[in-house]
Design a protein around this motif. Structure first.
Motif, PDB file in Angstrom:
ATOM      1  N   LEU A   1       0.833  -1.193   0.000  1.00  0.00           N
ATOM      2  CA  LEU A   1       0.000   0.000   0.000  1.00  0.00           C
ATOM      3  C   LEU A   1       0.874   1.252   0.000  1.00  0.00           C
ATOM      4  CD1 LEU A   1      -2.798   1.436   0.459  1.00  0.00           C
ATOM      5  CD2 LEU A   1      -2.394   1.136   2.893  1.00  0.00           C
ATOM      6  N   ILE A   2       1.911   1.245   0.809  1.00  0.00           N
ATOM      7  CA  ILE A   2       2.816   2.385   0.914  1.00  0.00           C
ATOM      8  C   ILE A   2       3.694   2.510  -0.321  1.00  0.00           C
ATOM      9  CG2 ILE A   2       4.756   3.346   2.240  1.00  0.00           C
ATOM     10  CD1 ILE A   2       3.587   1.820   4.683  1.00  0.00           C
ATOM     11  N   LEU A   3       4.111   1.383  -0.882  1.00  0.00           N
ATOM     12  CA  LEU A   3       5.094   1.345  -1.971  1.00  0.00           C
ATOM     13  C   LEU A   3       4.521   0.598  -3.176  1.00  0.00           C
ATOM     14  CD1 LEU A   3       8.067   0.301   0.322  1.00  0.00           C
ATOM     15  CD2 LEU A   3       7.796   2.570  -0.731  1.00  0.00           C
ATOM     16  N   PRO A   4       3.509   1.161  -3.853  1.00  0.00           N
ATOM     17  CA  PRO A   4       2.854   0.415  -4.932  1.00  0.00           C
ATOM     18  C   PRO A   4       3.755   0.122  -6.125  1.00  0.00           C
ATOM     19  CG  PRO A   4       2.098   2.692  -4.897  1.00  0.00           C
ATOM     20  CD  PRO A   4       2.898   2.488  -3.646  1.00  0.00           C
ATOM     21  N   GLU A   5       4.845   0.877  -6.278  1.00  0.00           N
ATOM     22  CA  GLU A   5       5.729   0.672  -7.421  1.00  0.00           C
ATOM     23  C   GLU A   5       6.757  -0.422  -7.168  1.00  0.00           C
ATOM     24  OE1 GLU A   5       4.974   2.192 -10.228  1.00  0.00           O
ATOM     25  OE2 GLU A   5       3.342   3.134  -9.100  1.00  0.00           O
ATOM     26  N   LEU A   6       6.969  -0.796  -5.923  1.00  0.00           N
ATOM     27  CA  LEU A   6       7.949  -1.830  -5.598  1.00  0.00           C
ATOM     28  C   LEU A   6       7.310  -3.213  -5.682  1.00  0.00           C
ATOM     29  CD1 LEU A   6       9.693   0.584  -4.598  1.00  0.00           C
ATOM     30  CD2 LEU A   6      10.470  -0.904  -2.748  1.00  0.00           C
ATOM     31  N   LYS A   7       7.931  -4.075  -6.432  1.00  0.00           N
ATOM     32  CA  LYS A   7       7.470  -5.457  -6.561  1.00  0.00           C
ATOM     33  C   LYS A   7       8.603  -6.390  -6.120  1.00  0.00           C
ATOM     34  CE  LYS A   7       3.865  -3.697  -8.638  1.00  0.00           C
ATOM     35  NZ  LYS A   7       2.596  -3.530  -7.915  1.00  0.00           N
ATOM     36  N   ILE A   8       8.242  -7.438  -5.399  1.00  0.00           N
ATOM     37  CA  ILE A   8       9.244  -8.396  -4.952  1.00  0.00           C
ATOM     38  C   ILE A   8       9.690  -9.250  -6.133  1.00  0.00           C
ATOM     39  CG2 ILE A   8       9.758 -10.305  -3.383  1.00  0.00           C
ATOM     40  CD1 ILE A   8       7.498  -9.277  -1.578  1.00  0.00           C
ATOM     41  N   ASP A   9      11.001  -9.246  -6.429  1.00  0.00           N
ATOM     42  CA  ASP A   9      11.563 -10.098  -7.471  1.00  0.00           C
ATOM     43  C   ASP A   9      11.976 -11.453  -6.915  1.00  0.00           C
ATOM     44  OD1 ASP A   9      11.252  -8.514  -9.680  1.00  0.00           O
ATOM     45  OD2 ASP A   9      13.262  -7.672  -9.648  1.00  0.00           O
ATOM     46  N   GLN A  10      12.644 -11.426  -5.765  1.00  0.00           N
ATOM     47  CA  GLN A  10      13.131 -12.658  -5.159  1.00  0.00           C
ATOM     48  C   GLN A  10      13.013 -12.572  -3.642  1.00  0.00           C
ATOM     49  OE1 GLN A  10      17.196 -12.730  -6.837  1.00  0.00           O
ATOM     50  NE2 GLN A  10      16.628 -14.657  -7.837  1.00  0.00           N
TER      51      GLN A  10
END
Length: 392
Positions: free
Chosen positions: A218-227
């Motif tokens: 919610l806070i960081l919508p642009e960050l996606k977990i890669d690994q």
């Protein structure tokens, strides 16, 4: 600022599956839904596996005896026959019962608000998402902590560059109330949480950290977990293969890194729910024990404390304000914010307003599916010897 005014012609007719007298979460659902009386009206329920206890409890909540049902199958069938039947149902059952109850409710034409983690597998999540789309219904997830409006303040400040580029994400949700092994047999709400047949493949990863992962997204919508890399421990041996403590390392698509610590055996800890976002210029930190405050720490400058209800906060943050500055809000208000946003989503869906729906920020079916994927990937990493795995 929220003041309880209606945005619909009438409240949604609302029912509950579970959440009875011995439930640990039922009252949270009811206070969340009914904080704004214009949004939901509790009119029916299958509250308890014990029919008489469930009926007695429902009547004490103000539900008529004839609409306190023996089980949810009967409730869905009988309510579908009524012109004033329920339109939305909350599912407050143990994890292993979520999928069937959600599917049956959608097939009965109802919107659904379900406890987390949503289901056992992401395949089940995708199936339910498809069904919800076919039925044109909302599926919301009760990530109750995410209704704290100061999380939106963090989201907006980061988007505006107030901390620079995000480099590190530090997440913690721990407590010590699972440190006594006797609770596994004597505490009804803990018994099923340490039973893999009911809880699924995890204990604290599913029960606790799914909250914090959603809040970070919610806070960081642009960050996606890669690994990620997950290391799980069962410090109380009888809980194996379920963990009561876990550490997870994460790599994000932007180059940022993160860490999660989740535990039910952090002895002496009452409220270890914290989120810290570190950037190249400054950091932001939120702690559930002081939910009305965010610490803004600019490198080389005095620490600033941002307080909810203040004029200097972002518009999105102030829009979820309820009591005004000087008056402390807490988890009940957060749950109320989540339930209100789901009611807004239901209202938009009922009226075909997909444009408004697309702009809403609330824990939807995709958030629930991502929570399932978080659990699946943590288990995959741990079972392979705590190795790095691609987040799938």
């Amino acid at each position: 600022m929220i003041n309880g005014e209606k945005f619909m012609d009438r409240p949604l007719r609302w029912g509950m599956i579970g959440g009875g007298k011995t439930s640990g979460v039922g009252y949270k659902h009811r206070t969340g839904a009914q904080r704004d009386a214009a949004n939901y009206q509790l009119v029916a329920g299958a509250f308890d596996i014990d029919e008489e206890r469930g009926r007695s409890f429902g009547v004490n909540l103000g539900v008529t005896a004839e609409r306190c049902y023996a089980d949810y199958h009967v409730m869905l069938e009988e309510e579908s026959k009524r012109e004033d039947g329920i339109e939305v149902v909350s599912i407050a059952l143990p994890n292993g019962l979520h999928y069937e109850a959600t599917k049956k409710a959608l097939e009965a034409g109802l919107h659904v608000i379900c406890e987390k983690p949503l289901f056992f597998t992401s395949e089940e999540g995708e199936e339910i998402k498809k069904l919800a789309e076919e039925k044109r219904k909302i599926v919301g997830v009760s990530y109750g902590f995410s209704g704290n409006q100061m999380l939106l303040q963090m989201r907006d400040m980061i988007a505006e560059g107030a901390i620079g580029e995000v480099t590190m994400v530090e997440l913690q949700y721990t407590h010590g109330y699972g440190a006594d092994p006797e609770g596994d047999t004597k505490n009804p709400s803990q018994q099923w949480r340490v039973n893999p047949k009911i809880s699924g493949d995890t204990f604290v990863i599913g029960d606790l950290s799914t909250h914090t992962i959603y809040m970070s997204q919610l806070i960081l919508p642009e960050l996606k977990i890669d690994q990620l890399l997950c290391m799980r421990q069962s410090f109380i041996e009888s809980r194996k293969p379920l963990e009561d403590n876990a550490y997870v390392l994460m790599k994000y698509n932007t180059g940022a890194v993160g860490r999660v610590w989740t535990s039910a055996v952090n002895c002496g800890c009452v409220d270890g729910h914290r989120i810290r976002i570190v950037g190249t210029k400054a950091s932001l930190e939120w702690w559930d024990a002081i939910p009305y405050e965010v610490s803004y720490e600019i490198q080389g400058e005095p620490i600033q404390k941002l307080i909810r209800g203040s004029d200097y906060l972002s518009d999105a943050c102030k829009a979820d304000e309820r009591l005004g500055v000087l008056h402390v809000e807490g988890l009940s208000d957060a749950w109320a914010n989540v339930y209100r946003k789901i009611a807004l989503a239901i209202h938009a869906k009922n009226n075909g307003d997909e444009e408004a729906l697309a702009k809403m920020v609330y824990p939807d079916i995709d958030a629930g599916i991502n929570g399932i994927k978080w659990i699946e990937n943590c288990v995959k990493s741990s079972n392979q010897g705590s190795v790095w795995v691609d987040f799938e």
